[in-house]
Design a protein around this motif. Sequence first.
Motif, PDB file in Angstrom:
ATOM      1  N   LEU A   5      33.211  45.817  97.075  1.00  0.00           N
ATOM      2  CA  LEU A   5      32.970  44.515  96.456  1.00  0.00           C
ATOM      3  C   LEU A   5      34.009  43.489  96.906  1.00  0.00           C
ATOM      4  CD1 LEU A   5      31.984  45.356  92.767  1.00  0.00           C
ATOM      5  CD2 LEU A   5      30.541  44.340  94.529  1.00  0.00           C
ATOM      6  N   ALA A   6      35.254  43.930  97.053  1.00  0.00           N
ATOM      7  CA  ALA A   6      36.313  43.009  97.456  1.00  0.00           C
ATOM      8  C   ALA A   6      36.131  42.522  98.891  1.00  0.00           C
ATOM      9  CB  ALA A   6      37.668  43.688  97.313  1.00  0.00           C
ATOM     10  N   SER A   7      35.450  43.300  99.723  1.00  0.00           N
ATOM     11  CA  SER A   7      35.289  42.931 101.128  1.00  0.00           C
ATOM     12  C   SER A   7      33.975  42.221 101.419  1.00  0.00           C
ATOM     13  CB  SER A   7      35.372  44.189 102.006  1.00  0.00           C
ATOM     14  OG  SER A   7      34.330  45.112 101.686  1.00  0.00           O
ATOM     15  N   LEU A   8      33.116  42.036 100.406  1.00  0.00           N
ATOM     16  CA  LEU A   8      31.834  41.375 100.632  1.00  0.00           C
ATOM     17  C   LEU A   8      32.039  39.887 100.901  1.00  0.00           C
ATOM     18  CD1 LEU A   8      29.400  42.885  97.952  1.00  0.00           C
ATOM     19  CD2 LEU A   8      29.338  43.216 100.425  1.00  0.00           C
ATOM     20  N   PRO A   9      31.361  39.333 101.907  1.00  0.00           N
ATOM     21  CA  PRO A   9      31.425  37.876 102.122  1.00  0.00           C
ATOM     22  C   PRO A   9      30.771  37.145 100.948  1.00  0.00           C
ATOM     23  CG  PRO A   9      30.574  39.013 104.067  1.00  0.00           C
ATOM     24  CD  PRO A   9      30.593  40.019 102.955  1.00  0.00           C
ATOM     25  N   SER A  10      31.280  35.954 100.673  1.00  0.00           N
ATOM     26  CA  SER A  10      30.748  35.192  99.532  1.00  0.00           C
ATOM     27  C   SER A  10      29.288  34.813  99.734  1.00  0.00           C
ATOM     28  CB  SER A  10      31.600  33.937  99.314  1.00  0.00           C
ATOM     29  OG  SER A  10      31.584  33.114 100.467  1.00  0.00           O
ATOM     30  N   ILE A  11      28.865  34.631 100.969  1.00  0.00           N
ATOM     31  CA  ILE A  11      27.479  34.275 101.220  1.00  0.00           C
ATOM     32  C   ILE A  11      26.544  35.414 100.826  1.00  0.00           C
ATOM     33  CG2 ILE A  11      27.460  35.093 103.601  1.00  0.00           C
ATOM     34  CD1 ILE A  11      25.825  31.865 102.367  1.00  0.00           C
ATOM     35  N   VAL A  12      26.997  36.660 101.009  1.00  0.00           N
ATOM     36  CA  VAL A  12      26.194  37.811 100.607  1.00  0.00           C
ATOM     37  C   VAL A  12      26.070  37.876  99.086  1.00  0.00           C
ATOM     38  CG1 VAL A  12      26.053  40.334 100.660  1.00  0.00           C
ATOM     39  CG2 VAL A  12      26.809  39.086 102.682  1.00  0.00           C
ATOM     40  N   VAL A  13      27.179  37.621  98.388  1.00  0.00           N
ATOM     41  CA  VAL A  13      27.141  37.585  96.923  1.00  0.00           C
ATOM     42  C   VAL A  13      26.220  36.472  96.453  1.00  0.00           C
ATOM     43  CG1 VAL A  13      28.536  37.292  94.842  1.00  0.00           C
ATOM     44  CG2 VAL A  13      29.464  38.539  96.784  1.00  0.00           C
ATOM     45  N   GLY A  14      26.231  35.337  97.144  1.00  0.00           N
ATOM     46  CA  GLY A  14      25.335  34.246  96.780  1.00  0.00           C
ATOM     47  C   GLY A  14      23.873  34.601  96.965  1.00  0.00           C
ATOM     48  N   LEU A  15      23.539  35.264  98.068  1.00  0.00           N
ATOM     49  CA  LEU A  15      22.151  35.689  98.286  1.00  0.00           C
ATOM     50  C   LEU A  15      21.716  36.712  97.248  1.00  0.00           C
ATOM     51  CD1 LEU A  15      22.134  35.955 102.187  1.00  0.00           C
ATOM     52  CD2 LEU A  15      20.904  34.291 100.785  1.00  0.00           C
ATOM     53  N   PHE A  16      22.615  37.639  96.917  1.00  0.00           N
ATOM     54  CA  PHE A  16      22.312  38.612  95.862  1.00  0.00           C
ATOM     55  C   PHE A  16      22.081  37.900  94.528  1.00  0.00           C
ATOM     56  CE2 PHE A  16      23.922  41.148  92.304  1.00  0.00           C
ATOM     57  CZ  PHE A  16      23.086  42.254  92.379  1.00  0.00           C
ATOM     58  N   GLY A  17      22.941  36.919  94.222  1.00  0.00           N
ATOM     59  CA  GLY A  17      22.772  36.175  92.978  1.00  0.00           C
ATOM     60  C   GLY A  17      21.461  35.410  92.941  1.00  0.00           C
ATOM     61  N   MET A  18      21.054  34.849  94.069  1.00  0.00           N
ATOM     62  CA  MET A  18      19.791  34.122  94.105  1.00  0.00           C
ATOM     63  C   MET A  18      18.606  35.054  93.879  1.00  0.00           C
ATOM     64  SD  MET A  18      18.159  31.805  97.167  1.00  0.00           S
ATOM     65  CE  MET A  18      17.879  33.247  98.183  1.00  0.00           C
ATOM     66  N   LEU A  19      18.642  36.228  94.519  1.00  0.00           N
ATOM     67  CA  LEU A  19      17.532  37.167  94.383  1.00  0.00           C
ATOM     68  C   LEU A  19      17.454  37.765  92.976  1.00  0.00           C
ATOM     69  CD1 LEU A  19      17.820  39.045  97.808  1.00  0.00           C
ATOM     70  CD2 LEU A  19      16.110  37.363  97.136  1.00  0.00           C
ATOM     71  N   VAL A  20      18.616  38.056  92.381  1.00  0.00           N
ATOM     72  CA  VAL A  20      18.633  38.746  91.095  1.00  0.00           C
ATOM     73  C   VAL A  20      18.648  37.766  89.925  1.00  0.00           C
ATOM     74  CG1 VAL A  20      19.905  40.374  89.638  1.00  0.00           C
ATOM     75  CG2 VAL A  20      19.736  40.767  92.099  1.00  0.00           C
ATOM     76  N   PHE A  21      19.641  36.922  89.872  1.00  0.00           N
ATOM     77  CA  PHE A  21      19.821  36.057  88.700  1.00  0.00           C
ATOM     78  C   PHE A  21      18.886  34.851  88.715  1.00  0.00           C
ATOM     79  CE2 PHE A  21      24.220  37.729  89.651  1.00  0.00           C
ATOM     80  CZ  PHE A  21      24.091  38.811  88.810  1.00  0.00           C
ATOM     81  N   VAL A  22      18.737  34.222  89.878  1.00  0.00           N
ATOM     82  CA  VAL A  22      17.901  33.021  89.952  1.00  0.00           C
ATOM     83  C   VAL A  22      16.425  33.372  89.887  1.00  0.00           C
ATOM     84  CG1 VAL A  22      17.287  31.027  91.376  1.00  0.00           C
ATOM     85  CG2 VAL A  22      19.669  31.762  91.213  1.00  0.00           C
ATOM     86  N   ASN A  23      15.990  34.367  90.699  1.00  0.00           N
ATOM     87  CA  ASN A  23      14.569  34.675  90.803  1.00  0.00           C
ATOM     88  C   ASN A  23      14.107  35.769  89.841  1.00  0.00           C
ATOM     89  OD1 ASN A  23      14.356  32.776  92.878  1.00  0.00           O
ATOM     90  ND2 ASN A  23      14.817  34.290  94.456  1.00  0.00           N
ATOM     91  N   THR A  24      14.826  36.908  89.817  1.00  0.00           N
ATOM     92  CA  THR A  24      14.372  38.038  88.992  1.00  0.00           C
ATOM     93  C   THR A  24      14.579  37.778  87.506  1.00  0.00           C
ATOM     94  OG1 THR A  24      14.922  39.556  90.806  1.00  0.00           O
ATOM     95  CG2 THR A  24      14.593  40.514  88.616  1.00  0.00           C
ATOM     96  N   PHE A  25      15.764  37.318  87.125  1.00  0.00           N
ATOM     97  CA  PHE A  25      16.048  37.040  85.717  1.00  0.00           C
ATOM     98  C   PHE A  25      15.547  35.673  85.271  1.00  0.00           C
ATOM     99  CE2 PHE A  25      19.985  40.036  85.549  1.00  0.00           C
ATOM    100  CZ  PHE A  25      19.121  41.126  85.701  1.00  0.00           C
ATOM    101  N   HIS A  26      15.082  34.860  86.230  1.00  0.00           N
ATOM    102  CA  HIS A  26      14.523  33.534  85.945  1.00  0.00           C
ATOM    103  C   HIS A  26      15.536  32.616  85.254  1.00  0.00           C
ATOM    104  CE1 HIS A  26      10.612  35.056  87.153  1.00  0.00           C
ATOM    105  NE2 HIS A  26      10.751  36.053  86.292  1.00  0.00           N
ATOM    106  N   TRP A  27      16.797  32.727  85.661  1.00  0.00           N
ATOM    107  CA  TRP A  27      17.808  31.795  85.158  1.00  0.00           C
ATOM    108  C   TRP A  27      17.814  30.503  85.947  1.00  0.00           C
ATOM    109  CZ3 TRP A  27      22.454  35.737  84.776  1.00  0.00           C
ATOM    110  CH2 TRP A  27      22.200  36.614  83.714  1.00  0.00           C
ATOM    111  N   GLY A  28      17.170  30.509  87.112  1.00  0.00           N
ATOM    112  CA  GLY A  28      17.137  29.333  87.955  1.00  0.00           C
ATOM    113  C   GLY A  28      18.509  29.011  88.528  1.00  0.00           C
ATOM    114  N   TYR A  29      18.567  27.884  89.237  1.00  0.00           N
ATOM    115  CA  TYR A  29      19.864  27.416  89.734  1.00  0.00           C
ATOM    116  C   TYR A  29      20.638  26.851  88.549  1.00  0.00           C
ATOM    117  CZ  TYR A  29      17.934  27.894  94.405  1.00  0.00           C
ATOM    118  OH  TYR A  29      17.385  28.397  95.557  1.00  0.00           O
TER     119      TYR A  29
END
Length: 295
Positions: free
Chosen positions: A107-131
């Motif tokens: 987790l410490a070595s993950l690029p921030s862009i990867v964390v952002g894409l994961f957040g978009m797929l999970v939190f924005v789209n799957t959980f429907h929290w939106g931006y």
Amino acid sequence: MKSQITNRMATVLISVCAGLMALIMIALVGYIFYQGLGHVTWHFLTTVASTFQVGGGIKDQLWNSFYLLIVTMIFTTPLGIAGGIYLSEYAKPNRVTGFIRSCVEVLASLPSIVVGLFGMLVFVNTFHWGYSILSGAVALTIFNLPVIVRVTEDALRSVPVALKEASFGLGVGQWYTIKNVLLPAAFPGILTGIILSAGRVFGESAALLFTAGLTSPDLDFKNWSPFAFDSPLNPLRSAETLSVHIYSVNTVAIVKDAPQVAAASAAVLALFVLIFNLSARGLGAWIQKRMSGKS
């Protein structure tokens, strides 16, 4: 004689490296301030941003940065400290613990862009929290959690074993020892990890592009209800932070004063990071005195 010469050479080399790092930081911050502070005015700090008209400010972006920081640290700090306490004081040296440590390092070595894409797929789209601020805060929690976990673990392990043994010798339990002996002694190191994480939240943009969004509604600072769409406290609204605003101004803005707005925004961001770090260290020193029983 040879060992003395070697010692002096090493001392000079280390001093030069330390001075070089300080010089680089002073030059970088000085250049940012030189380019941007001249454009910072009260009108700039209290005016709504605009990508079409000259003279826009950063009022909403500045608030979004602080609000996102608070929400993120509410999630990150207790989870990170608890994880560090577990790995340092409770975890046994086995495969499960090794797997947990490997996960923290990955987790410490993950690029921030990867964390952002994961957040978009999970939190924005799957959980429907939106931006939203909530999506951005949870994504940044994943991004910053390994830092506080590792710093907390290292800070607790650096506490002299004699302090722990003396506490156990008095007949008190493990949690009492951790709360009243180890944490006060390790607090400066833990505070350093928290400050580093907070600084990353202030300056992060790649992960927030995919989670918090590139836009922000015109905030109504007279309506503090967390359920109103344009409320400053609404966690489910989109929120362009100051770092994202700098990126947006330099890429998609069409105003004539875009370079000045970007330079002033960068200067304000650097200034608030410095103020936050100094304030956090002062507050940390006061908290440490309270935790250690000093007046």
